[in-house]
Motif scaffolding. Structure first.
Motif, PDB file in Angstrom:
ATOM      1  N   SER A 214       2.610  -1.845  -3.000  1.00 41.31           N
ATOM      2  CA  SER A 214       1.493  -1.027  -2.516  1.00 41.31           C
ATOM      3  C   SER A 214       0.165  -1.634  -2.939  1.00 41.31           C
ATOM      4  CB  SER A 214       1.588   0.396  -3.087  1.00 41.31           C
ATOM      5  OG  SER A 214       2.755   1.049  -2.670  1.00 41.31           O
TER       6      SER A 214
ATOM      7  N   ARG B 272       3.402   4.412   6.765  1.00 44.04           N
ATOM      8  CA  ARG B 272       3.301   3.535   5.589  1.00 44.04           C
ATOM      9  C   ARG B 272       1.888   3.516   5.014  1.00 44.04           C
ATOM     10  NH1 ARG B 272       3.958  -1.787   6.094  1.00 44.04           N
ATOM     11  NH2 ARG B 272       3.256  -1.873   8.275  1.00 44.04           N
TER      12      ARG B 272
ATOM     13  N   GLN C  50      -4.688   3.488   1.701  1.00 41.80           N
ATOM     14  CA  GLN C  50      -3.514   3.369   0.834  1.00 41.80           C
ATOM     15  C   GLN C  50      -2.407   2.726   1.646  1.00 41.80           C
ATOM     16  OE1 GLN C  50      -3.056   4.183  -2.514  1.00 41.80           O
ATOM     17  NE2 GLN C  50      -1.092   3.164  -2.236  1.00 41.80           N
TER      18      GLN C  50
ATOM     19  N   ASN D 236       1.404   1.377   1.607  1.00 45.02           N
ATOM     20  CA  ASN D 236       2.696   1.419   0.936  1.00 45.02           C
ATOM     21  C   ASN D 236       3.741   0.668   1.751  1.00 45.02           C
ATOM     22  OD1 ASN D 236       1.585   3.180  -1.062  1.00 45.02           O
ATOM     23  ND2 ASN D 236       2.004   4.943   0.239  1.00 45.02           N
ATOM     24  N   SER D 237       4.837   0.364   1.130  1.00 43.56           N
ATOM     25  CA  SER D 237       5.942  -0.330   1.803  1.00 43.56           C
ATOM     26  C   SER D 237       5.430  -1.546   2.570  1.00 43.56           C
ATOM     27  CB  SER D 237       6.683   0.629   2.748  1.00 43.56           C
ATOM     28  OG  SER D 237       7.171   1.747   2.045  1.00 43.56           O
TER      29      SER D 237
END
Length: 121
Positions: A17, A66, A81, A83-84
């Protein structure tokens, strides 16, 4: 004039992340849209996510579920943000600001200098 300063890029392994930030300053109107584009080598700049002053968001299909865009209107700052993360997310990420009237864009987009995001496999 509006100035945008981005931060938060870097190198991360796949599945990791990162959080990008973009602070706007100058002639800021309260009714505006901010967001993020990205550009990978040899590819066109593509829209990643947008957020209106009222908090309405939109995402590219490739990042839905994501990435999350948010903003702090008191700080004139937008966040992304991520993520993944996947290797295909590797790109230079650019934030933008555009004055708007509701959902109607007004005037030109202002751009940040870009921040590199590299995702290793």
């Amino acid at each position: 004039q509006v100035q945008l300063v981005e931060s938060g890029g870097g190198l991360v392994q796949a599945g990791g992340s990162l959080r990008l930030s973009c602070a706007a300053s100058g002639s800021i109107f309260s009714d505006n849209t901010m967001g993020w584009y990205r550009q990978a080598p040899g590819r066109q700049r593509e829209l990643v996510a947008t957020i209106s002053g009222g908090g309405s968001t939109d995402y590219a299909d490739s990042v839905k579920g994501r990435f999350a865009i948010s903003r702090d209107n008191a700080k004139n700052t937008v966040y992304l943000q991520m993520n993944s993360l996947k290797p295909e997310d590797t790109a230079v990420y650019y934030c933008y600001y555009q004055r708007s009237y509701g959902t109607l864009p007004l005037g030109n987009k202002y751009w940040g200098q870009g921040t590199q995001v590299t995702v290793s496999s």
